[in-house]
Design an enzyme around this catalytic site. Structure first.
Site, mmCIF file in Angstrom:
data_model
loop_
_atom_site.group_PDB
_atom_site.id
_atom_site.type_symbol
_atom_site.label_atom_id
_atom_site.label_comp_id
_atom_site.label_asym_id
_atom_site.label_seq_id
_atom_site.Cartn_x
_atom_site.Cartn_y
_atom_site.Cartn_z
ATOM 1 C CG ASP A 170 -2.269 -0.677 0.894
ATOM 2 O OD1 ASP A 170 -2.540 -0.917 -0.293
ATOM 3 O OD2 ASP A 170 -3.035 -0.966 1.833
ATOM 4 C CG ASP A 220 -8.275 -8.571 12.583
ATOM 5 O OD1 ASP A 220 -9.086 -7.653 12.807
ATOM 6 O OD2 ASP A 220 -7.210 -8.699 13.212
HETATM 7 O O1 LIG Z 1 -3.783 0.555 4.922
HETATM 8 C C1 LIG Z 1 -3.162 -0.395 5.378
HETATM 9 C C2 LIG Z 1 -2.851 -0.509 6.750
HETATM 10 C C3 LIG Z 1 -2.148 -1.616 7.193
HETATM 11 N N1 LIG Z 1 -1.733 -2.579 6.344
HETATM 12 C C4 LIG Z 1 -0.961 -3.749 6.848
HETATM 13 O O2 LIG Z 1 -1.653 -4.390 7.870
HETATM 14 C C5 LIG Z 1 -0.747 -5.108 8.690
HETATM 15 C C6 LIG Z 1 -1.085 -4.932 10.142
HETATM 16 O O3 LIG Z 1 -0.818 -3.622 10.540
HETATM 17 P P1 LIG Z 1 -0.040 -3.261 11.903
HETATM 18 O O4 LIG Z 1 0.229 -1.819 11.861
HETATM 19 O O5 LIG Z 1 1.081 -4.180 12.119
HETATM 20 O O6 LIG Z 1 -1.177 -3.466 12.955
HETATM 21 P P2 LIG Z 1 -1.294 -4.462 14.210
HETATM 22 O O7 LIG Z 1 -2.128 -3.798 15.222
HETATM 23 O O8 LIG Z 1 -0.002 -4.975 14.651
HETATM 24 O O9 LIG Z 1 -2.134 -5.601 13.505
HETATM 25 C C7 LIG Z 1 -3.128 -6.399 14.105
HETATM 26 O O10 LIG Z 1 -4.400 -5.798 14.007
HETATM 27 C C8 LIG Z 1 -4.844 -5.504 12.683
HETATM 28 C C9 LIG Z 1 -6.255 -4.975 12.774
HETATM 29 O O11 LIG Z 1 -6.323 -3.794 13.497
HETATM 30 C C10 LIG Z 1 -4.811 -6.736 11.811
HETATM 31 O O12 LIG Z 1 -5.061 -6.364 10.496
HETATM 32 C C11 LIG Z 1 -3.440 -7.365 11.882
HETATM 33 O O13 LIG Z 1 -3.387 -8.523 11.105
HETATM 34 C C12 LIG Z 1 -3.122 -7.683 13.323
HETATM 35 O O14 LIG Z 1 -1.844 -8.294 13.439
HETATM 36 C C13 LIG Z 1 0.642 -4.590 8.351
HETATM 37 O O15 LIG Z 1 1.343 -5.601 7.681
HETATM 38 C C14 LIG Z 1 0.360 -3.386 7.489
HETATM 39 O O16 LIG Z 1 1.336 -3.189 6.541
HETATM 40 C C15 LIG Z 1 -2.042 -2.478 4.986
HETATM 41 O O17 LIG Z 1 -1.659 -3.332 4.206
HETATM 42 N N2 LIG Z 1 -2.748 -1.394 4.539
#
Ligand SMILES: O=c1ccn([C@@H]2O[C@H](COP(=O)(O)OP(=O)(O)O[C@H]3O[C@H](CO)[C@@H](O)[C@H](O)[C@H]3O)[C@@H](O)[C@H]2O)c(=O)[nH]1
Ligand SMILES: [Mn+2]
Length: 745
Positions: free
Chosen positions: A145, A459
């Site tokens: 993205d 999710d």
């Molecule tokens: O517009 C976006 C925003 C995020 N991501 C990806 O989403 C993933 C998760 O994002 P992260 O910032 O690591 O969030 P976390 O809070 O650690 O993620 C948890 O919570 C998210 C929901 O809030 C879920 O999507 C994730 O799978 C889960 O691990 C990453 O690989 C990002 O690159 C995208 O691809 N596009």
């Protein structure tokens, strides 16, 4: 052990064992706690003070909060009612299905090459490519993205390196298939291996270091690309990139099949084929809303269906590396067994490779995993937690469950084969439309199909709707941890992340997807309760704040909030989370300090993250703001890392939301000081202590558990402390509210 050959062909591939003794103990504990809660509520009800107005207000306020706590307790315990543990028989799987293993499409999402550096993502991709699985059946789809050329370049490097890395992992049966993680643990884990194969390890390590350096150089100087990649770059060309401006939010689709696993055009050093690798930056335009990660995943589902169409999909966050090389086989033991036909997805726990000994931010994710999510198995299965989850393609696309047991084998024949007539570029051309901004207009994508839109925890919502379509899910926790990610290492990072979660979950609860309504008749009541216990994190914060502050202010005023009986101490402690999860902490191997930190962790989350999550949800409902997916930062500077490793809490960069935490703890402190001063001045220690004992203890505990916060507010001067403006605000607001309360009639 029974030899594979002796196995009958219908012997099960997995086993689900209920917890026998453990279950009885838990039920006893739950039952007696509920009884205790009821007794307390009855006592409250029958003893409402008749005297002063203030006394009544305090008593009734506490009463209402306790009703909520009791209700919430019951919700949370649904998970603990009937734990069920899955284990698999991987030897049976390979004996029976080795040649027919289904193709797997692996989706990796990344969003920002600054917050999520390419070398991190490269490691995730390499770990997935090198999984213990027929490589030609694997396909990696990277969704970027951030539309970053650097990331694209990193992916090319990853493919090159994989030609040595995959054979190396196989030859030495390496479990940890992320090179960076492997090289950092190698001396401890594989000391024996080191002795005999030193040369090979040294060589591949050197190769990795060089790649890392090239990627970092490219980052620093926007360097030219090394020679051995030039030819590849020229052939594939940056065709799409010509149209990508520097703005990641406004560009056409970039879709490139960098390696086609079936073409055998690129092979590893042993001549075996490599997984298919595809880079995708979906089209972005300021005129369209992109639905964050959910939108990215849906684009991936469609694009992959045009390219490989594997029947199984694994989703990974960009920092989640494969730590147990056999996870795909673990998951397939469930999905390919005939009794697993109704399982829509298999979810692995989120584990973190950078945790500290004493769990400095008191993260309770481990405990949640071991108890709640594990406990959901018997109720229908856990939520989808966004990463480390193997889906059946049809369950995530959203076809209604039909219960046809031959499904998986059927797809296997269709999936995983690129029509050889189609040239790669034609295939790219064809698939590109699937990732365009307008493709989803007037379709059911995001509503009935694919990953669900509308909340920032795509999710949880997607998992719930898959469940409600008639699928079950399984929480699978093999002995060797399946996947390892990066845990937030500053308080701000974790606060932002948990705010997003609590906000998204509460949005679900208030939407038409409320588990009690939407799930009614589709999933069991216990599962509805279990999910809701998460969805209600946000409003919990409001009651929590009210309860704690009311009790402290009442202490300051000399008004009793509790009866003078010891039994309430236990109740009180329970509610404050002071006894909360003690057994959980012990089982998950927390240290005592870790346990203490978890108590603080809950308090901080409730006071800050969940409260802001609550407020934002309300504002969104009123149409005043929109929610945004704020990506968790995955890089760090050396000072921050140093503090983390020393387990010193890091409050930098002191965002405005810390004000609320500062005010809260300062009020607690002032109330405590206030009452002590009063006792000294009036010399009536015993009377006050007798009437207000529990409040006094509770207030004291709050202060004790939050000592590191006071330290950062008032004493620390390093880069990780709380900024002076927050300290000042805290003092002013706390002073003001305490004075107000003192003069209240
Ligand atoms: O517009 C976006 C925003 C995020 N991501 C990806 O989403 C993933 C998760 O994002 P992260 O910032 O690591 O969030 P976390 O809070 O650690 O993620 C948890 O919570 C998210 C929901 O809030 C879920 O999507 C994730 O799978 C889960 O691990 C990453 O690989 C990002 O690159 C995208 O691809 N596009
Ligand atoms: Mn993450």
């Amino acid at each position: 052990m029974v030899s594979c050959l002796d196995e009958k062909d219908d012997s099960p591939l997995f086993e689900a064992k209920p917890a026998g003794r453990e279950r009885s103990c838990r039920r006893l504990a739950i039952g007696s706690t509920i009884l205790g809660i009821l007794l307390i509520l009855v006592y409250r009800w029958t003893h409402i003070p008749t005297g002063g107005k203030l006394e009544r207000f305090v008593w009734i306020g506490m009463f209402i909060s306790e009703i909520w706590f009791g209700f919430y307790y019951v919700l949370t315990q649904a998970c603990c009612w009937n734990p069920l543990y899955y284990s698999t028989f991987k030897d049976r799987l390979s004996h029976r299905f080795e040649k027919e293993l289904p193709a797997i499409d692996i989706f990796v999402c990344t969003a920002d090459s600054i917050m999520e550096p390419p070398i991190l993502v490269v490691n995730t991709i390499l770990s997935a490519m090198a999984m213990d699985y027929p490589q030609q059946k694997l396909a990696i789809f990277l969704s970027d993205d951030g539309a970053s050329k650097l990331m694209f370049y990193g992916l090319l490097e990853a493919i090159e390196f994989s030609k040595q890395w995959i054979p190396f992992c196989k030859e030495f049966s390496i479990q940890q298939r992320s090179p960076s993680a492997y090289f950092s643990t190698i001396s401890v884990e594989n000391a024996g291996l080191m002795d005999t194969n030193n040369d090979e390890i040294t060589a591949i390590r050197k190769m990795y270091k060089e790649m890392e350096e090239r990627i970092q150089n490219a980052e620093n100087k926007n360097n030219t690309h090394p020679n051995h990649l030039l030819s590849l770059l020229q052939r594939k060309g940056f065709v799409d990139w010509k149209f990508v401006s520097s703005n990641p939010n406004d560009h056409r689709t970039v879709l490139q099949i960098l390696n086609d696993g079936r073409e055998l055009e690129q092979v590893d050093d042993q001549g075996s084929s490599l997984p298919t690798v595809v880079y995708l930056a979906r089209e972005k335009s300021p005129n369209h809303f992109h639905n964050f990660k959910a939108g990215a995943l849906n684009a991936l589902i469609r694009v992959s269906s045009g390219i490989t169409n594997a029947p199984i999909i694994l989703t990974l966050d960009c920092d989640m590396t494969v730590n147990n090389s056999e996870i795909a086989r673990e998951a397939l033991c469930i999905l390919m067994d005939k009794t697993g036909d109704d399982v829509g997805y298999v979810q692995f726990p989120q584990n973190f490779r950078n945790t500290t000994k004493n769990n400095i931010y008191g993260d309770f994710i481990d405990i949640s995993s071991k108890f709640d999510l594990q406990g959901m198995n018997a109720l229908g299965g856990p939520l989808y937690i966004g990463t480390g989850c193997f889906f059946r393609r049809c369950s995530i696309i959203g076809k209604k469950y039909v219960g046809d047991s031959s499904d998986l084998l059927q797809w296997r024949k269709e999936g995983g084969i690129v029509n050889t007539d189609e040239r790669i570029s034609m295939l790219e051309q064809k698939s590109r439309v699937y990732a365009s901004c307008t493709y989803e207009q007037n379709t059911l994508w995001g509503k009935e199909m694919g990953v669900k839109y509308g909340v920032i925890v795509e999710d949880a919502l997607t998992g719930l709707s898959i469940q409600c379509n008639g699928w079950k899910s399984v929480w699978l926790s093999p002995e060797r941890k399946g996947l390892m990610g990066i845990a937030p290492i500053t308080l701000t990072q974790i606060l932002v992340q948990r705010k997003r979660w609590s906000e998204g979950w509460f949005q679900i609860f208030l939407s038409r997807y409320n588990p009690f309504l939407y799930g009614n008749g589709k999933i069991g009541i216990l599962l509805q309760m279990a999910y809701s216990s998460y969805y209600l994190w946000a409003p919990f914060s409001v009651v929590f704040l009210f309860y704690v502050l009311l009790s402290s202010f009442a202490l300051l005023k000399g008004v009793a909030a509790f009866p003078q009986y010891l039994v309430d101490t236990i109740w009180l402690c329970d509610e404050l989370g002071l006894l909360d999860s003690f057994d959980g902490a012990i089982v998950t191997g927390e240290t005592l300090i870790g346990y203490w930190n978890i108590q603080r962790g809950w308090i901080i989350m409730r006071v800050v993250s969940f409260l802001f999550g609550f407020i934002d949800t309300i504002l969104i409902k009123l149409g005043i703001t929109n929610s945004a997916f704020v990506v968790t930062v995955k890089t760090t500077d050396e000072y921050v890392l140093e503090r983390y490793e020393k387990e010193v809490m890091d409050f930098s960069p002191s965002p405005p939301m810390l004000n609320i935490l500062g005010i809260f703890v300062t009020i607690e402190l002032f109330c405590f000081i206030g009452v002590i001063v009063k006792m000294m001045m009036m010399r009536c220690t015993t009377i006050i202590l007798e009437r207000l004992f529990l409040q006094f203890v509770m207030n004291g505990m709050m202060i004790a558990v939050n000592l590191p916060i006071y330290n950062a507010l008032f004493f620390r001067r390093d880069g990780g402390s709380i900024s002076f403006s927050v300290t000042l605000n805290s003092l002013i607001f706390a002073m003001f509210s305490c004075l107000l309360v003192m003069f209240l009639q």
